[in-house]
Design an enzyme around this catalytic site. Sequence first.
Site, PDB file in Angstrom:
ATOM      1  N   ASP A   1     -73.876 -40.495  48.198  1.00 23.42           N
ATOM      2  CA  ASP A   1     -74.485 -39.346  47.539  1.00 23.42           C
ATOM      3  C   ASP A   1     -75.361 -39.762  46.361  1.00 23.42           C
ATOM      4  O   ASP A   1     -76.411 -39.163  46.110  1.00 23.42           O
ATOM      5  CB  ASP A   1     -73.399 -38.387  47.049  1.00 23.42           C
ATOM      6  CG  ASP A   1     -72.752 -37.619  48.192  1.00 23.42           C
ATOM      7  OD1 ASP A   1     -73.335 -37.599  49.290  1.00 23.42           O
ATOM      8  OD2 ASP A   1     -71.674 -37.041  47.978  1.00 23.42           O
ATOM      9  N   GLY A   2     -74.932 -40.785  45.624  1.00 27.07           N
ATOM     10  CA  GLY A   2     -75.732 -41.250  44.494  1.00 27.07           C
ATOM     11  C   GLY A   2     -77.092 -41.751  44.928  1.00 27.07           C
ATOM     12  O   GLY A   2     -78.104 -41.499  44.263  1.00 27.07           O
TER      13      GLY A   2
ATOM     14  N   ASN B   1     -77.076 -31.219  41.662  1.00 24.22           N
ATOM     15  CA  ASN B   1     -75.676 -30.867  41.414  1.00 24.22           C
ATOM     16  C   ASN B   1     -75.468 -30.054  40.151  1.00 24.22           C
ATOM     17  O   ASN B   1     -75.024 -28.920  40.205  1.00 24.22           O
ATOM     18  CB  ASN B   1     -74.812 -32.134  41.341  1.00 24.22           C
ATOM     19  CG  ASN B   1     -74.454 -32.678  42.700  1.00 24.22           C
ATOM     20  OD1 ASN B   1     -74.562 -31.975  43.698  1.00 24.22           O
ATOM     21  ND2 ASN B   1     -74.017 -33.925  42.741  1.00 24.22           N
ATOM     22  N   GLU B   2     -75.760 -30.666  38.999  1.00 28.59           N
ATOM     23  CA  GLU B   2     -75.424 -29.992  37.759  1.00 28.59           C
ATOM     24  C   GLU B   2     -76.148 -30.592  36.571  1.00 28.59           C
ATOM     25  O   GLU B   2     -76.735 -31.671  36.649  1.00 28.59           O
ATOM     26  CB  GLU B   2     -73.917 -30.042  37.487  1.00 28.59           C
ATOM     27  CG  GLU B   2     -73.386 -31.360  36.967  1.00 28.59           C
ATOM     28  CD  GLU B   2     -73.178 -32.417  38.023  1.00 28.59           C
ATOM     29  OE1 GLU B   2     -73.722 -33.533  37.834  1.00 28.59           O
ATOM     30  OE2 GLU B   2     -72.495 -32.164  39.014  1.00 28.59           O
TER      31      GLU B   2
ATOM     32  N   TYR C   1     -68.901 -32.481  39.596  1.00 29.73           N
ATOM     33  CA  TYR C   1     -68.307 -32.472  38.256  1.00 29.73           C
ATOM     34  C   TYR C   1     -67.647 -31.134  37.954  1.00 29.73           C
ATOM     35  O   TYR C   1     -66.555 -31.064  37.378  1.00 29.73           O
ATOM     36  CB  TYR C   1     -69.402 -32.796  37.242  1.00 29.73           C
ATOM     37  CG  TYR C   1     -68.955 -32.978  35.816  1.00 29.73           C
ATOM     38  CD1 TYR C   1     -67.673 -33.417  35.496  1.00 29.73           C
ATOM     39  CD2 TYR C   1     -69.840 -32.732  34.769  1.00 29.73           C
ATOM     40  CE1 TYR C   1     -67.281 -33.594  34.182  1.00 29.73           C
ATOM     41  CE2 TYR C   1     -69.457 -32.915  33.448  1.00 29.73           C
ATOM     42  CZ  TYR C   1     -68.182 -33.337  33.160  1.00 29.73           C
ATOM     43  OH  TYR C   1     -67.794 -33.515  31.857  1.00 29.73           O
TER      44      TYR C   1
ATOM     45  N   SER D   1     -64.115 -30.805  39.146  1.00 25.70           N
ATOM     46  CA  SER D   1     -63.143 -31.554  38.348  1.00 25.70           C
ATOM     47  C   SER D   1     -62.816 -30.839  37.040  1.00 25.70           C
ATOM     48  O   SER D   1     -61.791 -31.114  36.416  1.00 25.70           O
ATOM     49  CB  SER D   1     -63.662 -32.965  38.058  1.00 25.70           C
ATOM     50  OG  SER D   1     -64.735 -32.940  37.135  1.00 25.70           O
TER      51      SER D   1
END
Length: 270
Positions: free
Chosen positions: A45-46, A121-122, A162, A165
């Site tokens: 994913d990175g 993502n964020e 993130y 989590s």
Amino acid sequence: MKVTIAHNNYDKTLETVAYLKKLLQKKNVIFDAKYPDIVITVGGDGTLINAFHRYENQVDSVRFIGVHTGHLGFYTDWRNYDIDKMVDALLLTKGQPAKYPLLEIKMLTESGDTRYHLAVNESAVKRISHTLEADVYIDDELFENFRGDGLCVSTPTGSTAYSKSLGGAVIHPRLKALQMTEIASINNRVFRTLSAPIVIAPDQWITIVPNVDHFVMTVDGARIDVRNAKKIEYRISKHSIQFDQFGHHHFWSRVQNAFIKDTEDNDKFI
């Protein structure tokens, strides 16, 4: 069709990339790293997210295909042993791409400059060794006065990263909603926040007004040191990240495979 390959430098990945390049060359595929139609990422994913940011100015015209060579891949649909099948599908199939919402970040500085970012993502706003003090607005209406380690705003697909989590909900990307989660908020008789994730509608926006001169903002994990920011505005972007549809797994199958168990029965989810 113009293709480029983005990858990490692990041995397993490099072996896969070498085989993929030979296969594409045999099919007379044109390689173009500057203006590709398809970006194939090999890694995890990175690797895919880094490739997105490399081509985010061309996001409306680029499709992504992820090949997974690591332990966990949420955005990567193919495994390294599926390369032949993937290339055949790439050359033979046409159709609408699978699209996921992106996060638009607009930061206004005290000097009047405006800076824009996109996130898959964020984005998080936090301080490393001190408390973050900030006012949070929804649609320009004051919602809360935050005190704590930080705040995280995520996309629906980013809700599995993130934000999850931090105790956030997992949101299907068809909802196109923003989610804000708190990072270690302070709650007592003096300072009070909701202390729960919030999910807002696609046409709404979140504004964070920091009451500190210096803080850290992250965009998909990339750190940006910020000084003298007046406000940061988050909303769902008019742009989307596009994935080649063939072989693209349903969202809940991705969630199940990533966090619960492996399954071959992907078609039972919609």
